[in-house]
Write a protein that holds these residues in place. Structure first.
Motif, PDB file in Angstrom:
ATOM      1  N   TRP A 106       2.689  58.095  21.134  1.00 43.99           N
ATOM      2  CA  TRP A 106       2.450  59.491  20.779  1.00 43.99           C
ATOM      3  C   TRP A 106       1.741  59.652  19.432  1.00 43.99           C
ATOM      4  CZ3 TRP A 106       3.129  61.605  25.148  1.00 43.99           C
ATOM      5  CH2 TRP A 106       4.243  61.360  25.958  1.00 43.99           C
ATOM      6  N   ASP A 107       1.334  58.582  18.789  1.00 41.50           N
ATOM      7  CA  ASP A 107       0.792  58.678  17.421  1.00 41.50           C
ATOM      8  C   ASP A 107      -0.291  59.749  17.299  1.00 41.50           C
ATOM      9  OD1 ASP A 107       2.498  56.762  16.484  1.00 41.50           O
ATOM     10  OD2 ASP A 107       0.987  55.180  16.270  1.00 41.50           O
ATOM     11  N   ALA A 108      -1.294  59.702  18.156  1.00 41.17           N
ATOM     12  CA  ALA A 108      -2.418  60.640  18.038  1.00 41.17           C
ATOM     13  C   ALA A 108      -1.985  62.065  18.342  1.00 41.17           C
ATOM     14  CB  ALA A 108      -3.554  60.209  18.972  1.00 41.17           C
ATOM     15  N   TRP A 109      -1.215  62.245  19.412  1.00 40.90           N
ATOM     16  CA  TRP A 109      -0.760  63.591  19.755  1.00 40.90           C
ATOM     17  C   TRP A 109       0.175  64.147  18.679  1.00 40.90           C
ATOM     18  CZ3 TRP A 109       0.606  63.843  25.717  1.00 40.90           C
ATOM     19  CH2 TRP A 109      -0.584  63.740  26.463  1.00 40.90           C
ATOM     20  N   ALA A 110       1.057  63.318  18.140  1.00 38.93           N
ATOM     21  CA  ALA A 110       1.979  63.788  17.101  1.00 38.93           C
ATOM     22  C   ALA A 110       1.217  64.212  15.853  1.00 38.93           C
ATOM     23  CB  ALA A 110       2.989  62.693  16.767  1.00 38.93           C
ATOM     24  N   ASP A 111       0.182  63.467  15.483  1.00 37.65           N
ATOM     25  CA  ASP A 111      -0.618  63.840  14.309  1.00 37.65           C
ATOM     26  C   ASP A 111      -1.264  65.206  14.497  1.00 37.65           C
ATOM     27  OD1 ASP A 111      -0.002  61.577  12.889  1.00 37.65           O
ATOM     28  OD2 ASP A 111      -1.836  60.492  13.410  1.00 37.65           O
ATOM     29  N   ARG A 112      -1.679  65.505  15.712  1.00 38.10           N
ATOM     30  CA  ARG A 112      -2.284  66.806  15.985  1.00 38.10           C
ATOM     31  C   ARG A 112      -1.238  67.922  15.960  1.00 38.10           C
ATOM     32  NH1 ARG A 112      -6.692  69.030  18.682  1.00 38.10           N
ATOM     33  NH2 ARG A 112      -7.594  66.964  19.015  1.00 38.10           N
ATOM     34  N   LEU A 113      -0.104  67.701  16.599  1.00 36.63           N
ATOM     35  CA  LEU A 113       0.886  68.764  16.784  1.00 36.63           C
ATOM     36  C   LEU A 113       1.709  69.049  15.528  1.00 36.63           C
ATOM     37  CD1 LEU A 113       2.280  67.891  20.344  1.00 36.63           C
ATOM     38  CD2 LEU A 113       0.547  69.610  19.751  1.00 36.63           C
ATOM     39  N   LYS A 114       1.917  68.050  14.688  1.00 34.82           N
ATOM     40  CA  LYS A 114       2.846  68.222  13.565  1.00 34.82           C
ATOM     41  C   LYS A 114       2.346  69.209  12.513  1.00 34.82           C
ATOM     42  CE  LYS A 114       1.263  64.252  10.819  1.00 34.82           C
ATOM     43  NZ  LYS A 114       1.617  62.880  10.371  1.00 34.82           N
ATOM     44  N   GLU A 136       8.707  64.946  12.354  1.00 36.18           N
ATOM     45  CA  GLU A 136       7.644  65.386  11.446  1.00 36.18           C
ATOM     46  C   GLU A 136       7.259  66.834  11.709  1.00 36.18           C
ATOM     47  OE1 GLU A 136       4.564  61.955  10.999  1.00 36.18           O
ATOM     48  OE2 GLU A 136       5.361  61.821  13.042  1.00 36.18           O
ATOM     49  N   GLY A 137       6.826  67.524  10.639  1.00 30.34           N
ATOM     50  CA  GLY A 137       6.299  68.868  10.767  1.00 30.34           C
ATOM     51  C   GLY A 137       7.369  69.940  10.762  1.00 30.34           C
ATOM     52  N   GLN A 138       6.921  71.179  10.821  1.00 29.43           N
ATOM     53  CA  GLN A 138       7.805  72.330  10.856  1.00 29.43           C
ATOM     54  C   GLN A 138       7.333  73.292  11.931  1.00 29.43           C
ATOM     55  OE1 GLN A 138       7.830  74.034   6.937  1.00 29.43           O
ATOM     56  NE2 GLN A 138       9.160  72.431   6.085  1.00 29.43           N
ATOM     57  N   GLY A 139       8.280  74.086  12.443  1.00 29.98           N
ATOM     58  CA  GLY A 139       7.944  75.057  13.475  1.00 29.98           C
ATOM     59  C   GLY A 139       8.766  74.836  14.722  1.00 29.98           C
ATOM     60  N   PRO A 140       8.339  75.401  15.856  1.00 29.36           N
ATOM     61  CA  PRO A 140       9.045  75.178  17.114  1.00 29.36           C
ATOM     62  C   PRO A 140       9.121  73.680  17.423  1.00 29.36           C
ATOM     63  CG  PRO A 140       7.416  76.920  17.343  1.00 29.36           C
ATOM     64  CD  PRO A 140       7.183  76.300  16.008  1.00 29.36           C
ATOM     65  N   VAL A 141      10.230  73.266  17.998  1.00 24.84           N
ATOM     66  CA  VAL A 141      10.463  71.840  18.229  1.00 24.84           C
ATOM     67  C   VAL A 141       9.758  71.365  19.494  1.00 24.84           C
ATOM     68  CG1 VAL A 141      12.229  70.088  18.717  1.00 24.84           C
ATOM     69  CG2 VAL A 141      12.661  71.866  17.001  1.00 24.84           C
ATOM     70  N   THR A 144       4.526  78.464  23.709  1.00 24.42           N
ATOM     71  CA  THR A 144       5.452  78.309  22.586  1.00 24.42           C
ATOM     72  C   THR A 144       4.782  78.816  21.316  1.00 24.42           C
ATOM     73  OG1 THR A 144       6.408  76.334  23.584  1.00 24.42           O
ATOM     74  CG2 THR A 144       6.843  76.670  21.249  1.00 24.42           C
ATOM     75  N   PRO A 145       5.334  79.826  20.645  1.00 28.62           N
ATOM     76  CA  PRO A 145       4.709  80.327  19.413  1.00 28.62           C
ATOM     77  C   PRO A 145       4.571  79.217  18.371  1.00 28.62           C
ATOM     78  CG  PRO A 145       6.466  81.778  20.162  1.00 28.62           C
ATOM     79  CD  PRO A 145       6.569  80.528  20.997  1.00 28.62           C
ATOM     80  N   HIS A 165       1.682  72.240  13.158  1.00 24.35           N
ATOM     81  CA  HIS A 165       2.232  73.559  13.466  1.00 24.35           C
ATOM     82  C   HIS A 165       3.467  73.510  14.356  1.00 24.35           C
ATOM     83  CE1 HIS A 165      -1.448  72.534  15.756  1.00 24.35           C
ATOM     84  NE2 HIS A 165      -0.769  72.908  16.829  1.00 24.35           N
ATOM     85  N   TYR A 166       3.991  72.312  14.606  1.00 26.57           N
ATOM     86  CA  TYR A 166       5.253  72.154  15.320  1.00 26.57           C
ATOM     87  C   TYR A 166       6.116  71.123  14.588  1.00 26.57           C
ATOM     88  CZ  TYR A 166       2.971  74.430  19.319  1.00 26.57           C
ATOM     89  OH  TYR A 166       2.312  75.315  20.131  1.00 26.57           O
ATOM     90  N   ARG A 167       7.402  71.169  14.871  1.00 24.36           N
ATOM     91  CA  ARG A 167       8.288  70.081  14.462  1.00 24.36           C
ATOM     92  C   ARG A 167       8.319  69.086  15.620  1.00 24.36           C
ATOM     93  NH1 ARG A 167      14.904  70.273  13.695  1.00 24.36           N
ATOM     94  NH2 ARG A 167      15.148  68.047  13.221  1.00 24.36           N
ATOM     95  N   VAL A 168       7.739  67.938  15.407  1.00 25.41           N
ATOM     96  CA  VAL A 168       7.570  66.944  16.460  1.00 25.41           C
ATOM     97  C   VAL A 168       8.611  65.839  16.290  1.00 25.41           C
ATOM     98  CG1 VAL A 168       5.996  65.314  17.558  1.00 25.41           C
ATOM     99  CG2 VAL A 168       5.102  67.438  16.565  1.00 25.41           C
ATOM    100  N   ILE A 169       9.482  65.705  17.287  1.00 28.71           N
ATOM    101  CA  ILE A 169      10.527  64.684  17.261  1.00 28.71           C
ATOM    102  C   ILE A 169      10.259  63.701  18.391  1.00 28.71           C
ATOM    103  CG2 ILE A 169      13.003  64.218  17.397  1.00 28.71           C
ATOM    104  CD1 ILE A 169      13.492  67.127  16.559  1.00 28.71           C
TER     105      ILE A 169
END
Length: 324
Positions: free
Chosen positions: A81-89, A62-67, A320-321, A91-95
């Protein structure tokens, strides 16, 4: 005397109905949820299934940006990781993925422990054409993160690790009732644990048991009781005992040079805080940021998702930018 015999017979019959018969049904696998039912319940969008060699991986991308690659702990799966992924996605690509023998990923081959999972992650990274990325890992997933970073320093930009074992974890002391439940599982019903056990066990892993959500118990119960799952987990543990936990991962930790965030619950009964201080020393060639959380146990991302997620996001933003 006749009344005593009748009462004894009735009591034995009641015992059979209330205790023995359910155990027999559990042993026969009639209580285990089916793979298709669990998949339908917990692999909704954006889940996908990716073939990597013989393995079918359950992945969320999910998301786009640095992986940012997220590796869960033993006995859990990508849902931690549900909560953390929702926050990070944003501005990051979260895999994130389920690594066998856990979750909804399937591997037809016998487990070779974390060494085999390492090869799987290497193949996945190559197949997905991932260049540089940060890794977020929890518990044994954090150990895996260290092993991968030591082997592929050109790939990893940063590590964010929760409750990290760099050696065989110490014995966790449990209550007499829990000991009895484990004995029943290992000797009578080796392929099943009832939901009350997971509720109880997860509560013991939280610093504040009231923070445990019913949904967490549900996915923990469903995915760990998949048919044949416990046999695969036993093979995984035996492989680790013969390899990784004989030597530990201290040598690999000393090879890591990227920035590291360590997030540790001070009430973790699996990995006590003295191991956090030891881990900082073992990362002899890396800059380590350590954050302790009072009244938090083994799962900071589940128990205190907002505060720990903000700390993770802040750390990643510094090393990480972000995607605008």
């Amino acid at each position: 005397m006749t009344k005593i015999v009748k009462w004894t017979g009735s009591a034995l019959l009641l015992l059979l109905v209330l205790f023995v018969a359910p155990l027999a049904l559990m042993r026969a696998g009639l209580f285990n949820p089916s793979y298709d039912d669990v998949k339908a319940r917990w692999a909704d969008a954006p889940s996908k299934f990716v073939k990597v060699g013989d393995v079918t991986l359950h992945v969320r991308d999910e998301g786009q940006g640095p992986v940012v690659l997220m590796l869960h702990s033993s006995m859990s799966n990508l849902r931690i990781w549900d909560a953390w992924a929702d926050r990070l996605k944003t501005h990051y690509r979260v895999i994130r993925l389920d690594w066998p023998p856990y979750g909804l990923s399937t591997d037809p081959n016998p487990s070779t422990g974390l060494a085999g999972v390492m090869k799987l992650i290497e193949a996945f990274v190559e197949q997905e054409h991932l260049d540089k990325f940060a890794i977020v890992g929890s518990s044994s997933g954090a150990t895996l993160s260290v092993l991968y970073t030591a082997a592929h320093p050109e790939k990893v930009t940063a590590l964010a690790l929760s409750t990290l074992p760099l050696e065989a974890p110490p014995t966790t002391h449990v209550s007499a009732i829990e000991t009895g439940t484990i004995w029943l599982h290992e000797n009578v019903v080796p392929n099943y644990y009832p939901k009350f056990y997971y509720r109880w066990m997860l509560s013991s892993l939280y610093g504040v048991p009231a923070r445990l959500k019913p949904e967490t118990v549900d996915w923990y119960y469903d995915t760990n009781n998949l048919p044949g799952g416990f046999d695969r987990v036993r093979a995984y543990y035996q492989a680790n005992k013969k390899s990784l936990w004989k030597k530990g991962a201290g040598t690999e930790a000393a090879q890591v040079k990227v920035p590291i965030l360590l997030q540790w619950g001070d009430r973790d009964i699996v990995l006590p805080t003295y191991l956090a201080d030891k881990a900082v020393k073992q990362f002899a060639n890396a800059k380590v940021t350590m954050i302790h959380y009072p009244d938090v146990g083994h799962y900071p991302m589940l128990e205190l998702p907002d505060e720990t997620g903000r700390d993770l996001d802040r750390f990643l933003g510094q090393v990480t930018p972000r995607q605008p």
